[in-house]
Design a protein around this motif. Structure first.
Motif, PDB file in Angstrom:
ATOM      1  N   PHE A   1     -63.165 -81.333 -85.813  1.00 24.84           N
ATOM      2  CA  PHE A   1     -62.562 -80.344 -84.932  1.00 24.84           C
ATOM      3  C   PHE A   1     -61.192 -80.859 -84.505  1.00 24.84           C
ATOM      4  O   PHE A   1     -61.062 -81.966 -83.973  1.00 24.84           O
TER       5      PHE A   1
ATOM      6  N   LEU B   1     -58.168 -80.276 -82.094  1.00 23.04           N
ATOM      7  CA  LEU B   1     -57.894 -79.601 -80.830  1.00 23.04           C
ATOM      8  C   LEU B   1     -56.472 -79.899 -80.379  1.00 23.04           C
ATOM      9  O   LEU B   1     -55.895 -80.926 -80.752  1.00 23.04           O
TER      10      LEU B   1
ATOM     11  N   THR C   1     -51.029 -76.126 -79.800  1.00 19.49           N
ATOM     12  CA  THR C   1     -51.619 -75.460 -80.966  1.00 19.49           C
ATOM     13  C   THR C   1     -50.758 -75.697 -82.205  1.00 19.49           C
ATOM     14  O   THR C   1     -51.282 -75.952 -83.299  1.00 19.49           O
TER      15      THR C   1
ATOM     16  N   TYR D   1     -65.693 -69.383 -85.093  1.00 22.09           N
ATOM     17  CA  TYR D   1     -66.616 -69.926 -84.084  1.00 22.09           C
ATOM     18  C   TYR D   1     -66.308 -69.280 -82.741  1.00 22.09           C
ATOM     19  O   TYR D   1     -65.264 -68.626 -82.579  1.00 22.09           O
TER      20      TYR D   1
ATOM     21  N   ALA E   1     -64.748 -69.512 -79.803  1.00 29.47           N
ATOM     22  CA  ALA E   1     -63.693 -70.425 -79.342  1.00 29.47           C
ATOM     23  C   ALA E   1     -63.874 -70.835 -77.877  1.00 29.47           C
ATOM     24  O   ALA E   1     -63.518 -71.948 -77.487  1.00 29.47           O
TER      25      ALA E   1
ATOM     26  N   VAL F   1     -66.327 -73.995 -77.710  1.00 30.79           N
ATOM     27  CA  VAL F   1     -66.120 -75.202 -78.520  1.00 30.79           C
ATOM     28  C   VAL F   1     -65.873 -76.447 -77.671  1.00 30.79           C
ATOM     29  O   VAL F   1     -66.578 -77.461 -77.782  1.00 30.79           O
ATOM     30  N   VAL F   2     -64.874 -76.375 -76.817  1.00 23.08           N
ATOM     31  CA  VAL F   2     -64.398 -77.581 -76.123  1.00 23.08           C
ATOM     32  C   VAL F   2     -65.495 -78.186 -75.237  1.00 23.08           C
ATOM     33  O   VAL F   2     -65.787 -79.385 -75.304  1.00 23.08           O
TER      34      VAL F   2
ATOM     35  N   LYS G   1     -62.355 -78.512 -70.775  1.00 20.17           N
ATOM     36  CA  LYS G   1     -61.802 -77.270 -71.327  1.00 20.17           C
ATOM     37  C   LYS G   1     -60.542 -76.803 -70.593  1.00 20.17           C
ATOM     38  O   LYS G   1     -59.869 -75.887 -71.038  1.00 20.17           O
TER      39      LYS G   1
ATOM     40  N   TYR H   1     -58.090 -79.205 -73.232  1.00 20.94           N
ATOM     41  CA  TYR H   1     -58.037 -79.081 -74.688  1.00 20.94           C
ATOM     42  C   TYR H   1     -58.213 -77.637 -75.152  1.00 20.94           C
ATOM     43  O   TYR H   1     -58.966 -76.885 -74.540  1.00 20.94           O
TER      44      TYR H   1
ATOM     45  N   PRO I   1     -59.218 -75.349 -78.691  1.00 21.79           N
ATOM     46  CA  PRO I   1     -59.663 -75.459 -80.082  1.00 21.79           C
ATOM     47  C   PRO I   1     -58.621 -74.840 -81.002  1.00 21.79           C
ATOM     48  O   PRO I   1     -58.099 -73.763 -80.701  1.00 21.79           O
TER      49      PRO I   1
ATOM     50  N   ALA J   1     -61.339 -76.129 -87.201  1.00 24.58           N
ATOM     51  CA  ALA J   1     -62.284 -77.171 -87.624  1.00 24.58           C
ATOM     52  C   ALA J   1     -62.132 -77.334 -89.127  1.00 24.58           C
ATOM     53  O   ALA J   1     -61.869 -76.361 -89.838  1.00 24.58           O
TER      54      ALA J   1
END
Ligand SMILES: Cc1cc2nc3c(=O)[nH]c(=O)nc-3n(C[C@H](O)[C@H](O)[C@H](O)COP(=O)(O)O)c2cc1C
Length: 218
Positions: free
Chosen positions: A92, A94, A145, A172, A174, A177-178, A185, A188, A190, A193
């Protein structure tokens, strides 16, 4: 801070094959594991990527255990289960929106090591720090990003050079995820991946628009 050199000989060192023969592989040999030392070496090589103001706003979570894969499955879309189940590792990538908080360390180190003059460092601090310290969350998210995407693309090519293939995945939930990966969160984001492993299928040779259709010259 490290200077990156290759820790091991590349399996594939032909740029044309590395880049132009990269395609998304979605079925991997589940018996082919990649040891953590090699995964770490690949991440080291990928982080030679450029980043805005050299903030290096990226972070990696490597999922290479059944327990980790179970966690990842909880937020992964079903059509990505085959890649998750069969890959040696799902990495992943990030974005780190607070990377600017250690910004001074990076540039102080560069000055200490004689890579830049103290004057150049101070100029960088004066120019860029105010920009980041007053930046909006949207700006920081966008910046992180972009940085993380740069590293992710390099990581896919590095994986090829190590003899592996990848599938970039953003299918996924989103928003889950973190936290599920055990990270903060609020810090970070996402980005993507990467399923990494030894290919067990011949991937689709995907088509592209022509460059002329996509390009304007001014
Ligand atoms: C940001 C991003 C997200 C993607 N998400 C998925 C995904 O969730 N599942 C999947 O199978 N492929 C995913 N892909 C792979 C694309 O489908 C693939 O890159 C595209 O079809 C071009 O094919 P190629 O990678 O073989 O050149 C993603 C690619 C990118 C760049």
């Amino acid at each position: 801070m490290t200077t990156t050199t290759l820790d091991q000989q590349l399996v594939l060192n032909d740029f044309s094959k590395v880049m132009f023969e990269r395609h998304s592989v979605r079925k991997f040999n589940p018996d082919k594991k990649i040891d953590r030392e090699e995964l770490q070496a690949m991440i080291k090589e990928a982080t030679t990527a450029p980043s805005a103001c050299n903030l290096q706003s990226w972070h990696f979570v490597v999922v290479d255990t059944p327990e980790g894969k179970d966690k990842a499955k909880s937020f992964m879309m079903k059509f990505n289960y085959p890649q998750l189940d069969s890959c040696a590792a799902m990495i992943f990538v990030l974005g780190d929106t607070l990377s600017y908080q250690s910004y001074r360390d990076v540039w102080n180190k560069a000055a200490e090591e004689g890579r830049i003059t103290p004057e150049k460092r101070d100029e960088v601090f004066k120019t860029f720090l105010p920009l980041y310290e007053s930046a909006t969350p949207e700006f920081l998210t966008m910046d992180a990003t972009i940085d993380a995407s740069m590293a992710a693309m390099q990581l896919m090519l590095v994986a090829r050079a190590h003899g592996y293939d990848t599938n970039p995945i953003a299918g996924y939930a989103a928003d889950k995820v973190v936290q599920t990966l055990g990270l903060d969160k609020t810090r970070y984001v996402p980005v993507v991946a990467l399923a990494v492993g030894e290919a067990a299928e011949t991937p689709i040779s995907s088509a592209r628009y022509t460059a002329a259709e996509l390009t304007d010259f001014l």
